[in-house]
Design a protein around this motif. Structure first.
Motif: not given
Length: 577
Positions: A165-168, A217-223
């Motif tokens: 959901d776009g949180v860095r 990738l794991r982070a980008r697939s998790t909210d």
């Protein structure tokens, strides 16, 4: 409480880029300041009737090589270290070296005034932005020129991570098991997470962290919510990257440190100071780990103080951190060279009693223990001032207790929370903390500035002093200019491509801020490109991209020496006369 520079007049002349930080901090310490800006020449800060400080762009390098912030970063290796995680040299968009040099100038002024109060005929001092640069990269330089290679090779890559959901965000832990548990909770294979730990752990040393793509990738697939749950289950610390706009709306104190009197000190020691070592005769006890507190004490040692490290039984484990020179860590030597040490178990009653005995004869006690440790052990300022009422008690922390619920107070987490990651990168680049330890170094510098202010206040008032500095304070100093622009409705970020060096046939060239785009240089060697640009009227310098070559670089060879262990030592950043 009145400041140590009350009733003192200070006049500054020369380029504001060189004098602004020094003037601001001297004013915060109570001086009455007058500014007379000029576009050229060195910065001159005069304490009326007492001493004069000169702030130059270059003290070691030729003036044509270091003439502003951009060329100073490029020549001293800052551009290289900051750019490691991205794979190419990149200048910091914030004015990091003029900031650190301004703090060094204040340190010199305070030390000079302390020396004068104790009988030394200190009349002038000089510091330079290029020397601030060498100090800023001293740990990286020592490691690069050591007898052995780094424990892990540096290569592009590293945090921050981005959620679905776009949180860095940044994640932090000092425990390998916690790191593995965090990624396991996000569905990453345990073996993969474990293999990445060493790169993550050593990012403080190498300024890079080439993590496996699968973790990103794991982070980008998790909210963000699920990431937070994984952190809660594993014990990892998280911090979402804040923007400068977020930070603008939060309260900030005027000064990056706090001074508070404790108890009357009675008669103070009147040891004879020396012009070149104005703190000669002072004793500093340091119970520090990693960078911030050790650097604070290191600077006080360079000014002449005797520094005694308080280390745990068995000694500081970082003494053996690779790469080594002889049997000592080159990086450790960069911060602890010349200090003596005593091993004390502060967790035991006998150890705490031994520490109190040392405090009784000391002038300064500095530490960066975790919040609450000093109070729990009975070693806070109130406890130690009962032993030595004239003590300057210095706490160099992460958050200064100002942000409830803050994450771990480490360099990159503080960068993330305070929008340093946005301030140090120009427009067009995503916000990301630098993997160069910007705040640990600046925080250590501010810690030394605060201690010197405390010593001068003690000298004038005869009272012990507590001083508090922090990485949060360092971040506020570094982002001050960007936040001021934002408050005025201006764009706080520098334009795209700002301080990006230009590739040549055999390296990189940096041009001074404000010089026009030189166009393609890849058909020329670096030396040819620098010469061509200078004949056109542009100020330019070669970018240092190999720290191992810096000791033989004609710009700095005359000031870089080796100690008895064979480790590279950068020069003290001041010259007193």
């Amino acid at each position: 409480m009145t400041g140590p520079l009350r009733d003192i007049e200070v006049t500054a002349s020369g380029p504001p880029a060189l004098t602004a930080i020094a003037v601001r901090h001297l004013a915060l310490l109570g001086a009455e300041t007058t500014e007379r800006p000029a576009t050229e020449g060195p910065g001159i800060v005069t304490v009326t009737g007492q001493l004069t400080a000169e702030i130059a762009w270059a003290m070691a390098a030729p003036e044509e090589d270091v003439s502003d912030e951009a060329t100073a970063q490029a020549a001293t290796g800052v551009t290289h270290v900051h750019g490691r995680s991205g794979g190419a040299p990149r200048g910091l968009a914030a004015d990091y070296l003029t900031t650190t040099c301004g703090v060094l100038a204040v340190q010199g002024v305070l030390a000079g005034l302390i020396g004068r109060a104790r009988g030394a005929a200190v009349e002038s001092l000089k510091t330079g932005v290029d020397l601030a640069g060498l100090l800023s990269v001293s740990q990286y330089l020592a490691a690069a020129t050591a007898d052995e290679d780094e424990a892990v090779a540096y290569a592009p890559g590293g945090p921050p991570f981005t959620t679905s959901d776009g949180v860095r965000f940044e994640v932090e832990t000092l425990d390998a098991e916690v790191w593995v548990a965090f990624w396991r909770a996000l569905g990453a294979p345990e073996r993969l997470a474990a293999s990445a730990w060493r790169y993550f752990q050593f990012r403080y040393a190498t300024a890079s962290s080439p993590l496996p793509d699968e973790l990103h990738l794991r982070a980008r697939s998790t909210d963000w919510y699920a990431v937070g749950q994984a952190a809660k289950e594993s014990g990892a610390s998280l911090c979402a990257l804040r923007s400068l706009a977020d930070r603008l709306n939060e309260p900030r104190p005027d000064a990056p440190w706090e001074l508070s009197s404790t108890l009357p000190a009675g008669d103070l020691p009147r040891s004879t100071a020396e012009v070149s070592r104005p703190l000669a005769g002072f004793t500093v006890l340091e119970a520090g780990r990693r960078i911030q507190a050790p650097l604070t004490a290191h600077l006080l040692g360079l000014l002449g103080a005797d520094v005694v490290r308080i280390e745990p039984p068995g000694g500081d484990p970082l003494r053996g951190m690779p790469p080594t020179c002889g049997d000592l860590s080159a990086r450790w030597l960069a911060l602890n060279r010349g200090k003596s040490a005593v091993e004390i178990d502060i967790k035991s009653a006998a150890g705490r009693a031994e520490l109190r005995d040392l405090v009784a004869d000391a002038d300064v006690f500095v530490h960066n223990w975790a919040p609450g440790t000093a109070e729990r052990l009975g070693l806070d300022d109130g406890d130690l001032s009962a032993v030595n009422p004239g003590l300057v008690y210095a706490y160099t922390s992460g958050w200064a207790g100002r942000l409830p619920g803050a994450p771990l107070g480490t360099d990159f987490m503080v960068q993330a929370r305070t929008a340093v990651g946005e301030a140090v990168r120009p427009a067009g680049e995503p916000s990301a903390p630098s993997l160069m330890t910007l705040l640990d170094v600046l925080g250590g510098l501010l810690g030394a500035e605060a201690v010197l202010a405390g010593l001068l206040l003690r000298e004038r008032d005869g009272r012990g002093v507590r001083v508090d500095s922090s990485l949060l304070g360092a971040a506020e100093v570094l982002t001050e200019s960007a936040l001021r622009k934002l408050a005025q409705g201006l764009d706080p970020r520098m334009p795209a491509g700002f301080r990006h060096p230009y590739p040549t046939a055999d390296g990189w060239v940096a041009v001074a801020d404000g010089c026009e785009d030189p166009g393609p240089l890849t058909g020329m060697t670096t030396a040819e490109a620098v010469q061509r640009l200078r004949t056109r009227g542009s100020r330019a310098t070669a970018v240092t991209t190999d720290l191992n070559a810096l000791p033989s670089d004609e710009r700095f060879a005359s000031v870089l020496t080796r100690d008895e262990h064979g480790a590279i030592a950068v020069p003290p950043p001041w010259r007193f006369a």
